[in-house]
Design an enzyme around this catalytic site. Structure first.
Site, short mmCIF file in Angstrom:
data_model
loop_
_atom_site.label_atom_id
_atom_site.label_comp_id
_atom_site.label_asym_id
_atom_site.label_seq_id
_atom_site.Cartn_x
_atom_site.Cartn_y
_atom_site.Cartn_z
N ARG A 99 0.82 -1.21 0.00
CA ARG A 99 0.00 0.00 0.00
C ARG A 99 0.85 1.27 0.00
O ARG A 99 0.55 2.23 -0.71
CB ARG A 99 -0.92 0.00 1.22
N LYS A 134 1.31 25.74 -3.11
CA LYS A 134 0.06 25.11 -2.67
C LYS A 134 0.22 23.59 -2.71
O LYS A 134 -0.41 22.88 -3.50
CB LYS A 134 -1.11 25.58 -3.52
N LYS A 166 2.77 40.37 -2.10
CA LYS A 166 1.37 40.15 -2.43
C LYS A 166 0.51 41.31 -1.92
O LYS A 166 1.04 42.27 -1.34
CB LYS A 166 0.91 38.81 -1.85
N GLU A 196 2.74 40.99 -6.96
CA GLU A 196 1.41 40.62 -7.43
C GLU A 196 0.63 41.87 -7.82
O GLU A 196 0.60 42.86 -7.06
CB GLU A 196 0.68 39.87 -6.32
N ASP A 217 -2.64 38.84 -11.57
CA ASP A 217 -3.57 38.06 -10.74
C ASP A 217 -5.00 38.16 -11.26
O ASP A 217 -5.61 39.23 -11.23
CB ASP A 217 -3.49 38.54 -9.30
#
Length: 279
Positions: A99, A134, A166, A196, A217
């Protein structure tokens, strides 16, 4: 057999400790299910893909299941029923590790396969696909390795190796110009600064402040094209936000240099594999 067989160099740092920890967590004090069989009986096995995609995690699975014969390398294309490795081992030993080996193989192949779809979608443009921060906790090095195997480039590894100013940084500092100036005073000349921007006025301010990269963005392709026409030769322009397989080519055709996609690591579906016993 080498524990690095199957990897696409360079292998990600920390992979062996991570896999050892995963095995220890799963096996714990011992596999209770092996009481159903003769754990010392030798069995031959193979792992085969169950869908089309890009193999990744082959070296990791080989480490978990070694010794084995590895038939593909991370980054190779696979199809349904492609055999990627095979071997022989004591039954109990193999089934207690199956597994863990499949988990890492399926997840990393899923990341690499989704990445390859994005890379293919922008083929013929100058845009490069890149990942983001992320990532799933504890898996950043492996996931970023998988995006490379899928054909993408890596964005910054963490907060420590690149500056991204940002919206909240700008709000706290007062302006883009002030934020960039403060960072320039404190980081070395080898560190690049990205800002950004969610509107063209901010792009202009970032360029005047001598940012190295401007992240566009959630801008429309038409707005991004305007940014490219005005500042594309002065600064690297990165598209981000609202990017998916249905929108990525339009973003690329705007002329941006880079497109960052968080979904590569936070939303990639697993590529299925199974381990089968051979007679």
């Amino acid at each position: 057999m080498s524990t690095c067989h199957g990897w696409q160099p360079p292998a990600p740092s920390g992979w062996q400790d991570l896999l050892d920890a995963e095995l220890a967590q799963d096996i714990g004090g011992g596999d209770l299910s092996i009481h159903a069989l003769n754990p010392d009986a030798p069995i031959r096995w193979m792992i085969e893909a169950q869908a089309t995609g890009v193999a990744c995690g082959v070296g990791a699975a080989a480490y978990v299941l070694q010794p084995c014969e590895v038939l593909v390398t991370d980054g190779d294309a696979v199809a349904d029923k492609t055999v990627i490795m095979r071997g022989e081992a004591p039954c109990g030993w193999l089934l207690s590790r199956e597994r863990t080996g499949l988990n890492v193989l399926m997840h990393l192949s899923g990341v690499a396969s989704l990445t390859r779809q994005y890379v293919d979608a922008v083929a013929g443009t100058q845009a490069r696909i890149t990942d983001t921060r992320k990532t799933l906790p504890g898996l950043r090095n492996l996931q970023k390795y998988a995006t490379r195997c899928g054909g993408a480039t890596n964005h910054r590894q963490g907060l420590h190796d690149g500056v991204m100013i940002k919206d909240n940084h700008i709000a706290a500092c007062g302006s883009i110009a002030a934020a960039v100036a403060r960072v320039r005073e404190r980081v070395g000349h080898m560190v690049r600064i990205e800002v950004e921007a969610d509107r063209l006025e901010q792009v202009e301010e970032a360029v005047r402040a001598r940012a190295d990269i401007v992240l566009l963005d959630n801008m429309s392709p038409d707005t991004m094209a305007q940014a490219v026409n005005q500042w594309g030769e002065q600064v690297v322009l990165e598209a981000s936000g609202g990017i998916n397989l249905g929108t990525v080519r339009a973003a690329a055709l705007s002329g941006v240099h880079v497109i960052s996609v968080g979904a590569l690591t936070h939303s990639a579906p697993a590529l299925p594999y199974h381990l089968e016993l051979e007679s």
